[in-house]
Design a protein around this motif. Structure first.
Motif, PDB file in Angstrom:
ATOM      1  N   GLU A   6     -19.972 -22.052  15.993  1.00 17.81           N
ATOM      2  CA  GLU A   6     -20.478 -22.943  17.023  1.00 17.81           C
ATOM      3  C   GLU A   6     -20.909 -22.145  18.252  1.00 17.81           C
ATOM      4  O   GLU A   6     -20.356 -21.080  18.541  1.00 17.81           O
ATOM      5  N   CYS A  22     -24.545 -25.158  15.507  1.00 18.11           N
ATOM      6  CA  CYS A  22     -23.647 -24.678  14.473  1.00 18.11           C
ATOM      7  C   CYS A  22     -24.479 -23.890  13.488  1.00 18.11           C
ATOM      8  O   CYS A  22     -25.331 -24.462  12.792  1.00 18.11           O
ATOM      9  N   TRP A  36     -19.439 -33.102  13.281  1.00 21.30           N
ATOM     10  CA  TRP A  36     -18.912 -32.581  14.537  1.00 21.30           C
ATOM     11  C   TRP A  36     -17.622 -33.322  14.868  1.00 21.30           C
ATOM     12  O   TRP A  36     -17.557 -34.554  14.763  1.00 21.30           O
ATOM     13  N   ILE A  70     -26.984 -36.217  16.564  1.00 18.95           N
ATOM     14  CA  ILE A  70     -26.718 -35.159  15.603  1.00 18.95           C
ATOM     15  C   ILE A  70     -27.976 -34.919  14.777  1.00 18.95           C
ATOM     16  O   ILE A  70     -28.697 -35.858  14.424  1.00 18.95           O
ATOM     17  N   LEU A  81     -25.828 -30.720  18.000  1.00 17.69           N
ATOM     18  CA  LEU A  81     -25.315 -31.905  18.662  1.00 17.69           C
ATOM     19  C   LEU A  81     -25.881 -31.918  20.072  1.00 17.69           C
ATOM     20  O   LEU A  81     -25.469 -31.122  20.918  1.00 17.69           O
ATOM     21  N   TYR A  94     -15.135 -28.436  20.672  1.00  8.59           N
ATOM     22  CA  TYR A  94     -15.965 -29.061  19.660  1.00  8.59           C
ATOM     23  C   TYR A  94     -16.081 -28.159  18.443  1.00  8.59           C
ATOM     24  O   TYR A  94     -16.365 -26.966  18.561  1.00  8.59           O
ATOM     25  N   CYS A  96     -17.669 -27.703  14.411  1.00  7.61           N
ATOM     26  CA  CYS A  96     -18.522 -28.155  13.333  1.00  7.61           C
ATOM     27  C   CYS A  96     -17.784 -27.965  12.019  1.00  7.61           C
ATOM     28  O   CYS A  96     -16.913 -27.106  11.887  1.00  7.61           O
TER      29      CYS A  96
END
Length: 127
Positions: A6, A22, A36, A70, A81, A94, A96
């Motif tokens: 990410e 990602c 995500w 997304i 995202l 966050y 992925c």
């Protein structure tokens, strides 16, 4: 079979925007449904968004619907995202994730069903 990295996290003001990326290794990115997730301090990892193998189907958590988008680009082995109208409650790490799915239409929202995870990127939203 796939490694995920990410990027794009950072500090944003409330109402601002960030775009997370990602990047996936390998040449079979289109074999994976993607998602995500995020995890705030003291909370469990929660679903944010998911996308099917070919990008035809997407799903967003109610908390981000209308603000986040997304997307994926299988030719670039990448998922994105786009986060707009950020709120302080969006602050989290966050992640992925990739799921080896047999269906091009599959949307996966359960954390436990994903096969591969990135290491996460921090998103901090100040008020």
């Amino acid at each position: 079979q796939v490694q995920l990295v990410e990027s794009g996290g950072g500090l944003a003001q409330a109402g601002g925007s960030l775009r997370l990326s990602c990047a996936a290794s390998g040449r079979a990115f289109s074999s994976y449904a993607m998602g995500w997730f995020r995890q705030a301090p003291g909370k469990e990892r929660e679903f944010v968004a998911a996308i099917s193998r070919n990008g035809g189907n997407t799903r967003l958590a109610d908390s981000v619907k209308g603000r986040f988008t997304i997307s994926r680009d299988n030719a670039k082995n990448a998922m994105y995202l786009q986060m707009n109208s950020l709120k302080p409650e969006d602050t989290a790490v966050y992640y992925c994730a990739a799921d080896l799915s047999t269906s091009v239409y599959t949307i996966v929202v359960a954390t436990t069903l994903y096969d591969y995870w990135g290491q996460g990127t921090q998103v901090t939203v100040s008020s």
